[in-house]
Design an enzyme around this catalytic site. Structure first.
Site, short mmCIF file in Angstrom:
data_model
loop_
_atom_site.label_atom_id
_atom_site.label_comp_id
_atom_site.label_asym_id
_atom_site.label_seq_id
_atom_site.Cartn_x
_atom_site.Cartn_y
_atom_site.Cartn_z
N ASP A 163 -21.71 4.01 88.87
CA ASP A 163 -20.51 4.57 89.50
C ASP A 163 -19.55 5.10 88.43
O ASP A 163 -18.87 6.10 88.64
CB ASP A 163 -19.81 3.56 90.42
N GLU A 218 -8.54 4.39 87.49
CA GLU A 218 -9.88 4.00 87.93
C GLU A 218 -10.84 3.95 86.74
O GLU A 218 -11.60 2.99 86.57
CB GLU A 218 -10.37 5.01 88.97
N GLU A 237 -14.63 10.70 99.20
CA GLU A 237 -13.56 9.69 99.15
C GLU A 237 -13.51 8.87 100.44
O GLU A 237 -13.32 7.66 100.41
CB GLU A 237 -12.21 10.37 98.90
N GLU A 293 -24.76 9.14 99.47
CA GLU A 293 -24.05 7.84 99.44
C GLU A 293 -25.02 6.70 99.79
O GLU A 293 -25.03 5.67 99.13
CB GLU A 293 -22.88 7.85 100.43
C1 HMH Z 1 -20.92 7.04 94.82
N1 HMH Z 1 -18.95 7.73 96.06
C2 HMH Z 1 -19.44 7.13 94.98
N2 HMH Z 1 -18.64 6.63 94.03
C3 HMH Z 1 -17.30 6.72 94.15
N3 HMH Z 1 -16.51 6.20 93.18
C4 HMH Z 1 -16.74 7.35 95.29
C5 HMH Z 1 -17.61 7.84 96.23
C6 HMH Z 1 -15.26 7.46 95.50
O1 HMH Z 1 -14.57 7.92 94.43
#
Ligand code: HMH
Length: 209
Positions: A44, A80, A130, A199
């Protein structure tokens, strides 16, 4: 009328697969295998680095009236990314030994391909990305305050300010889609479905060794 609401409602099966996964349930229950968490964390982080570029490129196409929302989203990425770096350090992960796995790389490549797309599609993808994280983490909040290392994820993505930001993004995407051509709306729908799939595959990747 909200095209985004329609997309969300009309593709509810694909959407629910994007926002629910045993990974999230285990995070909520505090039973997640930490190896899976570390895999998600690295992947991520690599995703968010490229997501920042994807957001910046959306701004190059956006009308000024959308700047407030889009710039706010970019500014929030600073915190973040710092969290990711801190958490990676605490967990002793050396990024030099890490690379994007196939589902992460596919998602990154897809985001970058959106730069060749008209703004309404680019910003629909941004909203869907998001919103997916907001719903995923919001639905899997633990009954009590979460524990490290999962706490940040629910504090950030399930939070009220993040919910407000996602609603603003939806208004921005709907505004862009309102003046889009029929072909652009068709492409935005395909893009939404693609985000759902990417996702879903991203969660599954956490269990790959
Ligand atoms: C895979 N989808 C993924 N990672 C993230 N951080 C977000 C969405 C949202 O920013």
């Amino acid at each position: 009328m909200s095209v985004c609401n329609d997309l969300h409602a009309e593709h509810s099966t694909a959407w629910s697969q994007a926002v629910s996964h045993p990974f999230l349930e285990a995070c909520r229950d505090g039973t997640l295998d930490l190896k899976a968490f570390d895999t998600w964390l690295v992947q991520d982080y690599l995703f968010v680095l490229e997501f920042a570029r994807f957001m910046a490129l959306a701004i190059t196409k956006a009308p000024y009236r959308h700047f407030h929302t889009l710039l706010g989203g970019i500014i929030a990425l600073e915190d973040e990314l710092s969290w990711f770096q801190g958490c990676l350090g605490t967990r002793g992960i050396n990024l030099e030994e890490e690379a994007a796995k196939a589902p992460c790389q596919e998602y990154i490549d897809y985001m970058h391909s959106c730069n060749d797309q008209p703004y309404p599609i680019h910003v629909t993808v941004l909203w869907a990305i998001e919103k997916a994280y907001h719903e995923a983490w919001h639905a899997h909040q633990p009954p009590q305050p979460n524990q490290a290392p999962y706490d940040y994820a629910t504090e950030r993505w399930a939070s009220e300010p993040f919910s407000k930001y996602v609603k603003e993004l939806q208004a921005v995407a709907d505004d862009a889609l309102a003046s889009a051509t029929r072909d652009e709306r068709t492409a935005a729908r395909a893009a939404f479905i693609n985000v759902c799939r990417l996702e879903r595959d991203f969660w599954a990747m956490a269990y790959e060794t």
